[in-house]
Write a protein that holds these residues in place. Sequence first.
Motif, PDB file in Angstrom:
ATOM      1  N   LYS A   1     -59.097   8.973  11.283  1.00  0.00           N
ATOM      2  CA  LYS A   1     -60.305   9.724  10.937  1.00  0.00           C
ATOM      3  C   LYS A   1     -61.241   8.863  10.094  1.00  0.00           C
ATOM      4  N   GLN A   2     -60.685   8.170   9.114  1.00  0.00           N
ATOM      5  CA  GLN A   2     -61.502   7.305   8.266  1.00  0.00           C
ATOM      6  C   GLN A   2     -62.130   6.179   9.081  1.00  0.00           C
ATOM      7  N   TYR A   3     -61.371   5.595  10.005  1.00  0.00           N
ATOM      8  CA  TYR A   3     -61.902   4.523  10.853  1.00  0.00           C
ATOM      9  C   TYR A   3     -63.046   5.049  11.716  1.00  0.00           C
TER      10      TYR A   3
ATOM     11  N   GLN B   1     -55.100  10.465   9.188  1.00  0.00           N
ATOM     12  CA  GLN B   1     -56.093  10.196   8.147  1.00  0.00           C
ATOM     13  C   GLN B   1     -56.734   8.820   8.329  1.00  0.00           C
ATOM     14  N   ALA B   2     -55.918   7.811   8.625  1.00  0.00           N
ATOM     15  CA  ALA B   2     -56.441   6.459   8.826  1.00  0.00           C
ATOM     16  C   ALA B   2     -57.373   6.416  10.037  1.00  0.00           C
TER      17      ALA B   2
ATOM     18  N   ASP C   1     -68.463  11.869   8.566  1.00  0.00           N
ATOM     19  CA  ASP C   1     -67.363  12.554   9.261  1.00  0.00           C
ATOM     20  C   ASP C   1     -67.594  14.057   9.292  1.00  0.00           C
TER      21      ASP C   1
ATOM     22  N   ARG D   1     -66.132   5.785   9.575  1.00  0.00           N
ATOM     23  CA  ARG D   1     -66.740   4.575   9.023  1.00  0.00           C
ATOM     24  C   ARG D   1     -67.344   3.693  10.099  1.00  0.00           C
TER      25      ARG D   1
END
Length: 84
Positions: free
Chosen positions: A12-14, A9-10, A24, A17
């Motif tokens: 994917k968010q990085y 999750q981290a 995404d 962003r």
Amino acid sequence: MSTSDAIEQALKQYVAREILDGKDIGLDADTPLLEWGVINSLEIARLLGFVREQFGVVVPLESVTAEHFKDLRALTALLASLKG
């Protein structure tokens, strides 16, 4: 949430962003990051910095391979093994 899920999750968010300008759409664990040109060598260097800061994991140079950076699932597996 498992450690692997949290890492994925981290990441994917990085990627959404910092690399995809906040979008995404269609990005998932199996999106071929290298094949589709989502990440390149500069983005990999930035991603490694994020990994070091976020997870306290230094990825050894010999682990920086296309196999480990082909998608979020492969990168998550690498980081989970290094962290574990």
